[in-house]
Design an enzyme around this catalytic site. Structure first.
Site, short mmCIF file in Angstrom:
data_model
loop_
_atom_site.label_atom_id
_atom_site.label_comp_id
_atom_site.label_asym_id
_atom_site.label_seq_id
_atom_site.Cartn_x
_atom_site.Cartn_y
_atom_site.Cartn_z
N GLY B 111 38.85 124.83 -3.38
CA GLY B 111 37.96 125.72 -2.43
C GLY B 111 36.61 125.12 -2.15
N GLY B 113 32.70 126.17 -1.06
CA GLY B 113 31.94 127.48 -0.67
C GLY B 113 30.50 126.84 -0.14
N GLY B 114 29.66 127.68 0.04
CA GLY B 114 28.15 127.16 0.43
C GLY B 114 27.66 126.29 -0.62
N MET B 115 27.98 126.55 -1.92
CA MET B 115 27.14 125.94 -2.83
C MET B 115 27.55 124.68 -3.43
SD MET B 115 27.47 127.91 -6.26
CE MET B 115 27.10 126.83 -7.12
N VAL B 118 35.11 122.97 -5.04
CA VAL B 118 36.18 123.12 -6.15
C VAL B 118 37.29 122.16 -6.10
CG1 VAL B 118 36.85 124.43 -7.99
CG2 VAL B 118 35.08 125.48 -6.68
N LYS B 133 33.93 121.82 -10.39
CA LYS B 133 33.03 122.42 -9.47
C LYS B 133 31.93 121.32 -9.31
CE LYS B 133 31.82 126.75 -7.97
NZ LYS B 133 32.26 128.01 -8.20
N ASP B 227 28.29 138.23 -9.23
CA ASP B 227 29.30 137.93 -8.09
C ASP B 227 30.68 138.20 -8.37
OD1 ASP B 227 29.86 137.39 -5.31
OD2 ASP B 227 30.11 135.20 -5.70
#
Lengths: 199, 744
Positions: B111, B113-115, B118, B133, B227
């Site tokens: 995956g 994401g913004g940060m 992974v 990650k 989250d």
């Protein structure tokens, strides 16, 4: 001492960790061909045997966690046999409903004649299981030995020639042939145990 | 040179000797036949036997096989299927890949994401598969973001709980900080919801309870998640365990979701209202609000707060009320709607105050709902049977009352647990149903019905018309199917007629036969193959467990068949039957009955058969023509007969005729009781030519088998425990037929 063999967890234990994809890949390499040839012996065509491999591997993946790793209770070899046999039975009955190429009666005839439909099935399986593991293990360790060491092993242990004759062929002394043979055999055994130590 | 110690020879094999000593020994070995033998005998030679010489034969070569193996490997690896390798690296910055040299071997991208990103990777030093990650380079350059990432990761690493994704390591050594986590094989809750929409209540309670447990552990260690959302909830496909991941990390890169628009895409749906207020200090109860939204999504198949834009969604969260759960899905029980409502309180003080409280609310109700709402069928149907002597009117009134009560109840308790899930032949969920007959009706050909619960489920007799069907117990479940006949049943009714292939796994099938029923059976395999694995079949006081009328294979493994006063297995076909039983226990009047002479094969391996007559051959009128052969292959079995192991209904049976008819091959069996009898005018005669075990062995091919007068391998009390008869079943019916007194 056999450090590697003693401390290393056998492949069967590693398989219980479904995330260990290296173990699964190795497992497939070793046992896939075994199941394939089992299917072929069961009278299946190549494509059907291939399906069988797929199904059996999937089954093992789903149920390996349930396989009690206890040599007293039952060997992995027999467990795998049961799974393969059951899958073959299922596939056989499926095929009967959708007759393909071979034709129904032909399948029934062959099925009657093949040894796996009888009590000998497991005996044959046992032998092939060993052969498959040994073949795989031999491939794995082959490169670790000098050619003449390997030849000394192969000609005596596999081909059954006398150490004296082999010594002469390879221009070694007889003692070296004995040492070479036993050295390879020992490594071979350790390699096999990495995979299945219930053998 | 004297002969060396064995140890020294071993060291020679292991190549652990100094050159000089080695050469001496080799030279000695060349001449000393004794030592040659010794060195060989210490090797593993004996283990392999002739298998070694098999190495010389050509192995199986097939290009198709190669392909299959490659296929199998990728199919065993669910992530690789979903993330094809070709596109694996696309769109990922070179810096992000930099860490891969650092003891990891990249397998797939899980995956992005913004940060950060992974990866699924193999940690080469430990040879284990992990999820890694990596903080995105754009945050890694910001020292404070970097610091927060590491701090949060270390805090989360301290939480050790089965419902929390374990963090193995946190690293700040390279250009990009990263953390190494447990890799969970399976899908996320988000993927599950995308695929199947709403989930059955039992599943909602199961997943919700485990998420609450994970949150509870984290909160107790002072870690907030911040989250909680379906995409962060991992469903382990192997253990059904639910794991919550990504603790605390959402906040690392954007403290206020309102201000950092980059963080907003797709994520704010599950946040709590207080997190939107820059002045508020959200605590662990914000996670509970999010949990409420997750439960809502599972119940309704859509999010609780949804607007046309991010801002509209946030406005909804801050001020709006979601559509009540019951309006979205009337099947959701009121208690579950209440739990969600309480979690969705805008004022944190009005919510549950701890994750533990949510967990226990979910678990209590989930259990309670099953107890409180009995399957309606049970009420209506069992009543008339129990009060058979009562007047019809009374029964009618009772039925009306029950129906009325149920009608009222149904408005309060809207649901019976949907324990029967149907999966089609591709493994996709077709639907979940409250009763088996409904599930069977909806099941397409080739499907699998998974039963998630122990029951007992009250089931009406049914016919399975699918060409192929599997009934299987869900993991950790031991479902009991109790068949009940209607009052106006036909004689000799069958509980389950299989017109196609049928496989049963992990089930108990029970039928207590009423007085008016003739000789029913539990399963009638009428056309296709029949497989049963780890199943239990119990029928009494008369009737058969299994009637086979099919030319396809019958295979039972690890099964128990108890037919009290009846037959465990009856073979009807006049074809080439093959019945295979492995690791099975059969008890009853007759273990295996063959009414008509026929050629068939009966394979028994590691089975125990306890019966009046273990094998009963042929109805009285049957004629033995000498053309048929019944082939018995028995291995490691125990046969205990009260009357006789083989009972024949053909009076004039000669030794020769018997040997022509029965081809018996046996190994390592144990026999007990009379071995061979002929039934003659109601009396049993032990035939003169088979009165001793020696006679028996002379007409059968037995090797390593024995006869035993000792109590049988399965003692009667043990048998009792094995039976584990459901309490409602009148156990006296079992007493009557198998008691110690009759053993003589």
């Amino acid at each position: 001492m056999t450090r590697a063999a003693a401390t290393r967890v056998s492949l069967l234990v590693r398989l219980r960790d479904s995330q260990d994809s290296a173990a699964w890949s190795q497992f497939t390499d070793i046992y896939g061909p075994l199941v394939f040839s089992f299917g072929r012996r069961y009278g299946m065509q190549e494509a059907d045997a291939a399906d069988l491999v797929q199904e059996v591997m999937g089954q093992v993946a789903r149920s390996i966690a349930k396989f009690e790793y206890n040599p007293q209770l039952g060997k992995f070899r027999s467990w795998l046999y049961k799974i393969a046999k059951r899958a073959a039975g299922r596939q056989y009955s499926k095929r009967q409903r959708q007759p393909q190429g071979t034709g129904d009666t032909a399948i029934v005839d062959t099925l009657d004649q093949i040894p796996d439909a009888s009590v000998d099935g497991e005996k044959i399986w046992k032998r092939q299981y060993r052969t498959q593991l040994l073949t795989w293990a031999a491939e794995q360790i082959h490169d670790q030995f000098q050619p003449h060491t390997w030849q000394a092993f192969w000609r005596t242990a596999v081909e059954g020639q006398s150490p004296q004759a082999v010594a002469e062929q390879l221009s070694l002394n007889v003692g070296s042939v004995y040492v070479a043979k036993n050295r390879v055999m020992k490594r071979l055994a350790a390699k096999v145990r990495e995979i299945d130590d219930t053998l | 040179m004297n002969c060396p110690e064995l140890d020294l020879l071993q060291q020679l094999v292991d190549d652990e000797l100094a050159d000089e000593l080695r050469d001496q020994l080799v030279e000695h070995l060349s001449l000393c036949a004794d030592c040659q033998k010794r060195i060989d005998s210490s090797a593993e030679t004996k283990l392999w036997g002739d298998a070694l010489s098999d190495l010389n034969t050509c192995p199986n070569e097939s290009s198709l096989l190669e392909k299959v193996l490659a296929n199998v490997k990728s199919s065993l690896d669910p992530w690789q299927k979903e993330h094809p390798t070709q596109s694996m690296y696309s769109g990922i910055s070179a810096e992000a890949l930099a860490w891969t040299g650092d003891g990891f071997e990249l397998i797939a991208v899980l995956g992005q994401g913004g940060m950060g990103i992974v990866f699924k990777a193999r940690e080469t030093s430990l040879d284990r598969v992990v999820a890694v990650k990596v903080l995105s380079p754009k945050f890694a350059v910001d020292p404070s973001a970097r610091e927060r990432f590491l701090r949060e990761a270390r805090a989360a690493a301290a939480v050790n709980h089965p419902n929390v994704v374990t963090i193995h390591a946190v690293s700040d050594s390279g250009p990009l900080p990263y953390l190494v986590m447990e890799y969970v094989a399976g899908e996320t809750l988000q993927e599950r919801l995308d695929e199947s929409g709403m989930l059955p209540t039992s599943e909602v309670a199961h997943i919700g309870g485990q998420v609450a447990a994970g949150l509870s552990a984290a909160h107790n260690s002072g870690v907030l998640h911040r989250d909680v959302k379906p995409a962060n909830i991992f469903l382990d496909e192997n253990t059904r365990q639910v794991k919550l991941g990504d603790f605390g990390l959402a906040m690392v890169c954007g403290q206020s979701q309102l201000t950092k628009t980059g963080m907003l895409a797709g994520t704010p749906t599950y946040v709590a209202p207080e997190t939107l207020d820059p002045a508020a200090k959200p605590d662990h109860r914000a996670d509970l609000f999010s949990l409420g939204s997750v439960l809502y999504a599972m119940c309704c198949g859509r999010a609780a707060f949804e607007g046309h834009s991010v801002v509209a969604t946030l406005h909804q969260i801050a001020n709006g009320q979601p559509t009540p759960v019951a309006e979205q899905n009337p099947n959701v029980p009121a208690w579950l709607g209440d739990i969600i409502g309480k979690l969705h309180e805008k004022d944190a003080d009005l919510r549950y105050q701890s994750a533990e409280a949510v967990q226990s609310a979910l678990e209590t109700h989930a259990l309670g709902s099953i107890d409180v709402v009995p399957p309606p069928a049970r009420q209506v149907r069992s009543q008339p049977q129990r009060e058979r002597n009562g007047s019809r009117l009374a029964i009618f009134v009772a039925v009306c009352v029950v129906a009325a009560v149920l009608a009222v109840l149904s408005t309060v308790w809207t649901r019976v647990p949907e324990d029967f899930s149907v999966f089609n032949d591709e493994g996709a969920l077709v639907g979940s149903f409250a009763d088996l007959s409904e599930a069977v009706e909806m099941a397409p050909d080739g499907s699998r019905i998974e039963i998630q619960g122990d029951g007992p489920y009250f089931v009406e007799p049914m016919t399975l018309t699918q060409r192929s069907l599997t009934l299987i117990a869900a993991e950790n479940c031991e479902p009991v199917l109790r068949f009940e006949f209607e009052d106006n049943h036909e004689e000799d009714e069958t509980c389950l007629i299989a017109e196609g292939d049928l496989s049963l796994e992990g089930l108990s099938l029970v039928c207590e036969v009423g007085d008016e029923v003739g000789f029913p059976c539990l399963v009638h395999a009428s056309e296709g193959a029949f497989h049963a694995d780890t199943c239990r079949f119990i029928i009494g006081p008369q009737g058969s467990c299994l009637v086979c009328n099919t030319e396809h294979p019958i295979v039972l493994m690890d099964c128990e068949l108890h037919a009290v006063g009846g037959d465990c297995v009856e073979l009807l076909t006049e074809g080439e039957d093959r019945v295979e039983l492995e690791d099975c226990l059969l008890t009853g009047g007759v273990a295996i009955r063959i009414p008509e002479p026929q050629s068939c094969e009966i394979v028994l391996a590691n089975c125990t058969l306890v019966a009046h007559e273990v094998f009963e051959l042929f109805d009285e009128e049957a004629e033995v023509t000498g053309e048929q052969t019944i082939h018995f292959l028995t291995e490691d079995c125990a046969f205990k007969a009260f009357e006789s192991v083989v009972a024949m209904n053909t009076p004039d049976l000669s030794r020769e005729a018997f040997m022509q008819l029965i081809e018996w091959t046996g190994t390592r069996n144990v026999f007990s009781g009379p071995l061979l009898a002929v039934l003659e005018d109601e009396s049993r005669q032990i035939v003169s030519w088979c009165q001793s075990i020696e006679d028996w062995f002379s007409v059968t091919a037995e090797t390593d088998s024995t006869y035993s007068d000792e109590p049988f391998p399965v003692a009667d009390e043990e048998l009792w425990e094995l039976l584990e008869v459901p309490e409602e079943l009148d156990t006296e019916i079992f007493d009557r037929e198998i008691t110690a007194g009759e053993v003589d």
